[in-house]
Design an enzyme around this catalytic site. Structure first.
Site, PDB file in Angstrom:
ATOM      1  N   ASP A 172      37.551 -38.397  25.239  1.00 29.37           N
ATOM      2  CA  ASP A 172      37.305 -36.907  25.977  1.00 29.37           C
ATOM      3  C   ASP A 172      37.462 -36.997  27.190  1.00 29.37           C
ATOM      4  O   ASP A 172      36.819 -37.299  28.300  1.00 29.37           O
ATOM      5  CB  ASP A 172      35.690 -36.592  25.620  1.00 29.37           C
ATOM      6  CG  ASP A 172      35.111 -36.392  24.354  1.00 29.37           C
ATOM      7  OD1 ASP A 172      35.952 -36.092  23.519  1.00 29.37           O
ATOM      8  OD2 ASP A 172      33.955 -36.940  24.078  1.00 29.37           O
ATOM      9  N   LYS A 201      38.985 -41.042  18.730  1.00 27.00           N
ATOM     10  CA  LYS A 201      38.535 -39.837  18.599  1.00 27.00           C
ATOM     11  C   LYS A 201      39.293 -38.846  19.619  1.00 27.00           C
ATOM     12  O   LYS A 201      39.030 -38.915  20.658  1.00 27.00           O
ATOM     13  CB  LYS A 201      36.998 -39.760  18.355  1.00 27.00           C
ATOM     14  CG  LYS A 201      36.853 -38.111  17.886  1.00 27.00           C
ATOM     15  CD  LYS A 201      35.394 -38.232  17.637  1.00 27.00           C
ATOM     16  CE  LYS A 201      34.506 -37.917  19.050  1.00 27.00           C
ATOM     17  NZ  LYS A 201      34.816 -36.642  19.489  1.00 27.00           N
ATOM     18  N   ASP A 205      39.013 -34.718  15.990  1.00 30.40           N
ATOM     19  CA  ASP A 205      37.681 -33.868  15.783  1.00 30.40           C
ATOM     20  C   ASP A 205      37.718 -32.693  16.405  1.00 30.40           C
ATOM     21  O   ASP A 205      37.323 -32.596  17.691  1.00 30.40           O
ATOM     22  CB  ASP A 205      36.794 -35.064  16.705  1.00 30.40           C
ATOM     23  CG  ASP A 205      35.188 -34.354  16.618  1.00 30.40           C
ATOM     24  OD1 ASP A 205      34.870 -33.797  15.685  1.00 30.40           O
ATOM     25  OD2 ASP A 205      34.449 -34.606  17.519  1.00 30.40           O
ATOM     26  N   LEU A 206      38.333 -31.720  15.637  1.00 32.09           N
ATOM     27  CA  LEU A 206      38.502 -30.338  16.147  1.00 32.09           C
ATOM     28  C   LEU A 206      37.291 -29.467  15.698  1.00 32.09           C
ATOM     29  O   LEU A 206      36.994 -28.351  15.978  1.00 32.09           O
ATOM     30  CB  LEU A 206      39.601 -29.601  15.967  1.00 32.09           C
ATOM     31  CG  LEU A 206      40.879 -30.498  16.591  1.00 32.09           C
ATOM     32  CD1 LEU A 206      42.235 -30.061  16.368  1.00 32.09           C
ATOM     33  CD2 LEU A 206      40.689 -30.466  17.989  1.00 32.09           C
ATOM     34  N   LYS A 207      36.228 -30.183  14.744  1.00 38.94           N
ATOM     35  CA  LYS A 207      35.073 -29.415  14.429  1.00 38.94           C
ATOM     36  C   LYS A 207      35.519 -28.052  13.656  1.00 38.94           C
ATOM     37  O   LYS A 207      35.131 -27.038  14.268  1.00 38.94           O
ATOM     38  CB  LYS A 207      33.914 -29.295  15.500  1.00 38.94           C
ATOM     39  CG  LYS A 207      33.707 -30.816  15.944  1.00 38.94           C
ATOM     40  CD  LYS A 207      32.439 -30.555  16.976  1.00 38.94           C
ATOM     41  CE  LYS A 207      31.732 -31.899  17.110  1.00 38.94           C
ATOM     42  NZ  LYS A 207      32.671 -32.944  17.812  1.00 38.94           N
ATOM     43  N   HIS A 266      35.689 -24.757  12.120  1.00 37.66           N
ATOM     44  CA  HIS A 266      34.679 -23.793  11.267  1.00 37.66           C
ATOM     45  C   HIS A 266      35.403 -22.168  11.620  1.00 37.66           C
ATOM     46  O   HIS A 266      35.665 -21.563  12.614  1.00 37.66           O
ATOM     47  CB  HIS A 266      33.476 -23.841  12.290  1.00 37.66           C
ATOM     48  CG  HIS A 266      32.356 -23.248  12.191  1.00 37.66           C
ATOM     49  ND1 HIS A 266      31.095 -23.115  12.349  1.00 37.66           N
ATOM     50  CD2 HIS A 266      32.128 -22.380  10.924  1.00 37.66           C
ATOM     51  CE1 HIS A 266      30.384 -22.560  11.854  1.00 37.66           C
ATOM     52  NE2 HIS A 266      30.850 -21.849  10.628  1.00 37.66           N
ATOM     53  N   ASP A 267      35.754 -21.829  10.472  1.00 38.90           N
ATOM     54  CA  ASP A 267      36.301 -20.487  10.299  1.00 38.90           C
ATOM     55  C   ASP A 267      36.526 -20.305   8.702  1.00 38.90           C
ATOM     56  O   ASP A 267      35.822 -20.716   8.126  1.00 38.90           O
ATOM     57  CB  ASP A 267      37.571 -20.538  10.929  1.00 38.90           C
ATOM     58  CG  ASP A 267      38.331 -19.085  11.488  1.00 38.90           C
ATOM     59  OD1 ASP A 267      38.138 -18.098  10.697  1.00 38.90           O
ATOM     60  OD2 ASP A 267      38.894 -19.149  12.513  1.00 38.90           O
ATOM     61  N   ILE A 268      37.121 -19.216   8.327  1.00 40.41           N
ATOM     62  CA  ILE A 268      37.175 -18.552   7.046  1.00 40.41           C
ATOM     63  C   ILE A 268      37.824 -19.573   6.177  1.00 40.41           C
ATOM     64  O   ILE A 268      38.730 -20.370   6.794  1.00 40.41           O
ATOM     65  CB  ILE A 268      37.776 -17.314   6.907  1.00 40.41           C
ATOM     66  CG1 ILE A 268      39.089 -17.007   7.573  1.00 40.41           C
ATOM     67  CG2 ILE A 268      36.914 -16.236   7.318  1.00 40.41           C
ATOM     68  CD1 ILE A 268      39.833 -16.067   7.039  1.00 40.41           C
ATOM     69  N   THR A 283      41.916 -19.984   6.676  1.00 45.14           N
ATOM     70  CA  THR A 283      42.247 -20.485   8.141  1.00 45.14           C
ATOM     71  C   THR A 283      41.909 -22.008   8.405  1.00 45.14           C
ATOM     72  O   THR A 283      43.039 -22.828   8.788  1.00 45.14           O
ATOM     73  CB  THR A 283      41.270 -19.580   9.329  1.00 45.14           C
ATOM     74  OG1 THR A 283      41.794 -18.236   9.134  1.00 45.14           O
ATOM     75  CG2 THR A 283      42.037 -20.204  10.591  1.00 45.14           C
ATOM     76  N   THR A 336      24.472 -33.864  17.758  1.00 38.09           N
ATOM     77  CA  THR A 336      23.473 -34.745  18.376  1.00 38.09           C
ATOM     78  C   THR A 336      22.878 -34.408  19.894  1.00 38.09           C
ATOM     79  O   THR A 336      21.879 -34.772  20.037  1.00 38.09           O
ATOM     80  CB  THR A 336      24.023 -36.462  18.226  1.00 38.09           C
ATOM     81  OG1 THR A 336      25.110 -36.182  19.195  1.00 38.09           O
ATOM     82  CG2 THR A 336      24.096 -36.932  16.903  1.00 38.09           C
ATOM     83  N   ARG A 340      24.169 -45.374  22.501  1.00 38.31           N
ATOM     84  CA  ARG A 340      23.781 -45.806  23.967  1.00 38.31           C
ATOM     85  C   ARG A 340      23.135 -47.354  23.774  1.00 38.31           C
ATOM     86  O   ARG A 340      22.054 -47.408  23.092  1.00 38.31           O
ATOM     87  CB  ARG A 340      22.774 -45.033  24.636  1.00 38.31           C
ATOM     88  CG  ARG A 340      23.277 -43.311  24.852  1.00 38.31           C
ATOM     89  CD  ARG A 340      24.630 -43.429  25.559  1.00 38.31           C
ATOM     90  NE  ARG A 340      24.936 -41.939  25.899  1.00 38.31           N
ATOM     91  CZ  ARG A 340      25.924 -41.357  25.331  1.00 38.31           C
ATOM     92  NH1 ARG A 340      26.539 -42.099  24.240  1.00 38.31           N
ATOM     93  NH2 ARG A 340      26.425 -40.079  25.517  1.00 38.31           N
ATOM     94  N   ARG A 383      31.319 -41.280  26.506  1.00 36.13           N
ATOM     95  CA  ARG A 383      30.963 -41.470  28.235  1.00 36.13           C
ATOM     96  C   ARG A 383      30.431 -42.848  28.455  1.00 36.13           C
ATOM     97  O   ARG A 383      30.955 -43.219  29.583  1.00 36.13           O
ATOM     98  CB  ARG A 383      30.133 -40.321  28.401  1.00 36.13           C
ATOM     99  CG  ARG A 383      30.822 -39.143  28.622  1.00 36.13           C
ATOM    100  CD  ARG A 383      29.761 -38.021  28.696  1.00 36.13           C
ATOM    101  NE  ARG A 383      28.987 -37.646  27.330  1.00 36.13           N
ATOM    102  CZ  ARG A 383      28.277 -36.817  27.077  1.00 36.13           C
ATOM    103  NH1 ARG A 383      27.799 -36.005  27.971  1.00 36.13           N
ATOM    104  NH2 ARG A 383      27.490 -36.999  25.913  1.00 36.13           N
TER     105      ARG A 383
HETATM  106  O1  C5P Z   1      30.246 -39.230  25.397  1.00 36.42           O
HETATM  107  P1  C5P Z   1      29.441 -39.569  23.979  1.00 36.42           P
HETATM  108  O2  C5P Z   1      29.219 -41.000  23.482  1.00 36.42           O
HETATM  109  O3  C5P Z   1      28.275 -38.871  24.096  1.00 36.42           O
HETATM  110  O4  C5P Z   1      30.310 -38.782  23.044  1.00 36.42           O
HETATM  111  C1  C5P Z   1      30.102 -38.447  21.679  1.00 36.42           C
HETATM  112  C2  C5P Z   1      31.099 -37.632  20.954  1.00 36.42           C
HETATM  113  O5  C5P Z   1      30.816 -37.480  19.694  1.00 36.42           O
HETATM  114  C3  C5P Z   1      31.905 -36.466  21.716  1.00 36.42           C
HETATM  115  O6  C5P Z   1      33.102 -36.432  21.566  1.00 36.42           O
HETATM  116  C4  C5P Z   1      31.142 -35.454  20.711  1.00 36.42           C
HETATM  117  O7  C5P Z   1      31.949 -34.320  20.782  1.00 36.42           O
HETATM  118  C5  C5P Z   1      30.917 -36.191  19.407  1.00 36.42           C
HETATM  119  N1  C5P Z   1      29.870 -35.462  18.454  1.00 36.42           N
HETATM  120  C6  C5P Z   1      28.522 -35.492  18.925  1.00 36.42           C
HETATM  121  N2  C5P Z   1      27.624 -34.895  17.757  1.00 36.42           N
HETATM  122  C7  C5P Z   1      28.050 -34.573  16.796  1.00 36.42           C
HETATM  123  C8  C5P Z   1      29.616 -34.438  16.444  1.00 36.42           C
HETATM  124  C9  C5P Z   1      30.221 -35.023  17.405  1.00 36.42           C
HETATM  125  O8  C5P Z   1      28.252 -35.974  19.820  1.00 36.42           O
HETATM  126  N3  C5P Z   1      27.344 -34.156  15.948  1.00 36.42           N
END
Ligand code: C5P
Length: 246
Positions: free
Chosen positions: A13, A35, A62-64, A66-68, A71, A126, A187, A217
């Site tokens: 990210d 990712k 990871d573009l998640k 969500h559309d019809i 698409t 999350t 974490r 992060r």
């Molecule tokens: O920075 P961090 O470790 O919190 O990153 C979590 C990554 O996981 C982010 O890129 C976020 O887009 C992704 N993610 C998430 N929860 C989900 C799906 C993906 O945090 N349910």
């Protein structure tokens, strides 16, 4: 050197190609899958995918989506040309959308004789807690919603789901050992949660049944990403009972 059979995925990210190169080259051979989320993909386009391919890294797109259904399935087809290892789409898009995406990926793989990217459904982000969930309008508790979504995704033919570590063991029990579970919200130290509310340590997530851990992060924000990766791998390896040095 610590390695984890490709089970640690770094969330890239970051806004620039320099950041991408810095992280990937600093972490080196410790991690083989990255990712690429919205920030990197929308900011840098497919050059970021080419950059990773040139370093022999696997890509988790990871573009998640969500559309019809049309698409989303055409978008999956467009992404397949970059041969990603994983593509994500929202379970909330519903069964028709999920099935259409899988059909398109299957067709692409058969046509070009290439491995089909694994399709993973996002259950509940999350970063969301129970109050956020109710505020959006959902009536069942997060855990119940996640489990219902996971079963629906399995029945729709998805390869797996992205879910919080706290839900992994129940998903594993309901959906079986082949169904992939990818957990973000990892974490080593809980005080560094950021906006994640449902977190776990690397070892806890593996113990709960996660196949892959996504970490962003905690690795991106430190002066020495390789050192942080090494600490995470150590925690994972302690759970997996692997030898400490290879
Ligand atoms: O920075 P961090 O470790 O919190 O990153 C979590 C990554 O996981 C982010 O890129 C976020 O887009 C992704 N993610 C998430 N929860 C989900 C799906 C993906 O945090 N349910």
């Amino acid at each position: 050197m610590e390695k984890t059979n490709g089970r640690l995925i770094i969330a890239l990210d970051v806004p620039t190609l320099e950041d991408v190169t810095h992280i990937v080259d600093t972490v080196g051979d410790l991690v083989d899958c990255y990712k690429v989320g919205m920030e990197a993909f929308y900011g840098m386009g497919h050059t970021v995918l080419a950059q990773l391919a040139s370093r022999n890294k696997k890509v988790f797109v990871d573009l998640k989506l969500h559309d019809i259904p049309t698409t989303v399935s055409k978008t999956v087809k467009a992404l397949c040309q970059f041969s990603p290892a994983f593509i994500t789409l929202h379970a909330a898009g519903g069964v028709k959308m999920l099935k259409a995406a899988m059909e398109e990926a299957d067709t692409w793989a058969a046509r070009y004789q290439r491995p089909r990217p694994k399709l993973l459904a996002i259950t509940v982000l999350t970063s969301l807690g129970e109050r956020d969930w109710v505020e959006i309008g959902y009536q069942s508790p997060i855990r119940e919603s996640v489990l219902r979504m996971a079963v629906m995704c399995k029945e729709a033919g998805m390869d797996g789901v992205v879910a919080a570590p706290q839900e992994a063991s129940a998903i594993r029990a309901l959906c079986g050992s082949e169904f992939l579970i990818v957990t973000p919200g990892i974490r080593l130290q809980p005080e560094r949660n950021g906006d994640q509310t449902r977190t776990a340590t690397p070892a806890q997530a593996l113990k709960a049944g996660a196949h892959y851990l996504v970490v962003g992060r905690p690795i991106l924000s430190v002066a020495d990403p390789r050192e942080e990766v090494t600490s995470i791998l150590q925690d994972m390896n302690e759970y997996m009972g692997k030898p400490k040095a290879q």
